[in-house]
Design an enzyme around this catalytic site. Structure first.
Site, PDB file in Angstrom:
ATOM      1  N   GLY A  16       0.821  -1.209   0.000  1.00 23.87           N
ATOM      2  CA  GLY A  16       0.000   0.000   0.000  1.00 23.87           C
ATOM      3  C   GLY A  16       0.847   1.248   0.000  1.00 23.87           C
ATOM      4  O   GLY A  16       0.482   2.278   0.559  1.00 23.87           O
ATOM      5  N   GLY A  19      -0.603   4.701  -1.150  1.00 23.23           N
ATOM      6  CA  GLY A  19      -1.792   5.237  -0.485  1.00 23.23           C
ATOM      7  C   GLY A  19      -1.465   6.367   0.469  1.00 23.23           C
ATOM      8  O   GLY A  19      -0.323   6.854   0.526  1.00 23.23           O
ATOM      9  N   TYR A 146     -15.210  -5.328   7.163  1.00 24.52           N
ATOM     10  CA  TYR A 146     -13.875  -4.743   7.271  1.00 24.52           C
ATOM     11  C   TYR A 146     -13.332  -4.882   8.687  1.00 24.52           C
ATOM     12  O   TYR A 146     -12.170  -5.259   8.898  1.00 24.52           O
ATOM     13  CB  TYR A 146     -13.948  -3.266   6.873  1.00 24.52           C
ATOM     14  N   PRO A 173      -4.317   3.208  14.238  1.00 21.98           N
ATOM     15  CA  PRO A 173      -4.476   4.667  14.177  1.00 21.98           C
ATOM     16  C   PRO A 173      -5.943   5.048  14.272  1.00 21.98           C
ATOM     17  O   PRO A 173      -6.832   4.261  13.937  1.00 21.98           O
ATOM     18  CB  PRO A 173      -3.907   5.027  12.802  1.00 21.98           C
ATOM     19  N   HIS A 189     -13.444   8.778   3.214  1.00 26.21           N
ATOM     20  CA  HIS A 189     -13.671   9.012   4.638  1.00 26.21           C
ATOM     21  C   HIS A 189     -14.174  10.445   4.861  1.00 26.21           C
ATOM     22  O   HIS A 189     -14.188  11.274   3.960  1.00 26.21           O
ATOM     23  CB  HIS A 189     -12.390   8.731   5.426  1.00 26.21           C
TER      24      HIS A 189
END
Length: 324
Positions: A16, A19, A146, A173, A189
């Site tokens: 990732g 990202g 998720y 986090p 988000h």
């Protein structure tokens, strides 16, 4: 893929890597001198391997043979996307996590740091939440696919330690934001979604429509602060048990306060309205950073308004190329 080389005894592979958090780690390594002698950094993106595919995952790990792994890759999305496709979130993240942890084990990686999320915590709980409470009850129903998939990384880590003595751990986090976020209004988000909506409303001379009542509360952590903390975890945190990486409880803000901060950061002049027909999701998931503060009592977080202004400025300057 991007590699940053010092004379390498430690080869750190970041899944990732393109990202939000991966780009922040690249920034800290490249722009802030956060890399150390003896470290080679390899940042993977989805172009390098489909981590849902076991063979492709094994091949990219065999190619680079990392000694350390930061596992950020995941299928992610905001509240409304989660509510639509919980099964996809469950299956795809289970595949990714199993493939990455097993491939790391097979190349004898000595440490893996995986990124979890505060949405894994029980919905019905006492606050503040700490690291010991992860498995104390079901997560919020809106994103259970998720949440359970991410929770299982903790189970995975404990099992690798028990069976093979592996130092595989995880960080939790709170709500991360910053440059290179996904600013998609439908599926992103809350904070990047607000930034994009306000930018667009400003251009069109229309009100900013905030989804929900504005009352839910969140702790936001700047991606660059998180990146600095993840580097510390890779180098110096030696527990298998997870650690929450977050600002303190007193830094929690409501969605309404976040929207007002976006309005200030973008100098937004139109009206702000709240669409209370839209779901609020979880009211709060206040996390304790007491464990982090025991390790790093002097860590200085970037003030929320400053970090938000930097993020808004980045989005405006990079509007054409930003993920949206």
């Amino acid at each position: 893929m991007m590699a940053v080389c010092h004379t390498a005894q430690k080869r750190v592979l970041v899944t990732g890597g393109s990202g939000l958090v991966g780009r922040a780690i690249q920034h800290v390594i490249n722009e802030e001198g956060g890399g150390k002698d003896g470290e080679e950094w390899i940042f993977l993106s989805s172009k390098d391997a489909d981590l849902m595919n076991k063979e492709e995952t094994q091949a990219v790990f065999q190619k680079h043979k990392p000694t350390h792994v930061i596992h950020l890759a995941a299928m992610v999305g905001g509240l409304f996307k989660n509510m639509r496709v919980n099964l996809d979130f469950w299956r795809n993240n289970i595949y990714i996590n199993d493939n990455v942890l097993q491939a790391a084990h097979e190349v004898d990686a000595v440490k893996v740091v995986s990124c979890l999320s505060t949405c894994i915590f029980p919905d019905k709980t006492t606050y503040p939440i700490d690291e010991t409470m992860i498995h104390n009850g079901p997560p919020h129903a809106s994103n259970f696919g998720y949440s359970y998939a991410k929770r299982m990384i903790d189970v995975h880590n404990r099992a690798y330690f028990e069976q093979y003595g592996r130092s595989y751990t995880s960080v939790i986090p709170t709500n991360v934001f910053g440059p290179h976020d996904n600013f998609n209004i439908e599926d992103g988000h809350v904070l990047p979604g607000l930034i994009h909506k306000a930018y667009r409303a400003q251009k069109e001379g229309k009100p900013l429509v905030v989804w929900g009542s504005g009352t839910p509360r969140r702790q936001f952590i700047y991606s660059l602060d998180l990146a600095r903390l993840v580097l510390w975890v890779v180098r110096d945190y030696n527990e298998v048990e997870p650690i929450i990486l977050s600002v303190g409880e007193e830094e929690e803000v409501s969605i309404k306060e976040a929207a007002e901060a976006v309005v200030r950061a973008l100098d937004f002049k139109e009206e702000v309205v709240y669409d209370t027909d839209k779901s609020d999701g979880q009211f709060k998931k206040t996390a304790s950073n007491a464990k982090l503060m025991r390790y790093l009592p002097n860590f200085a977080f970037t003030p929320f308004e400053k970090a938000l202004k930097e993020t808004c400025d980045w989005f405006v300057a990079n509007y054409d190329n930003a993920r949206k």
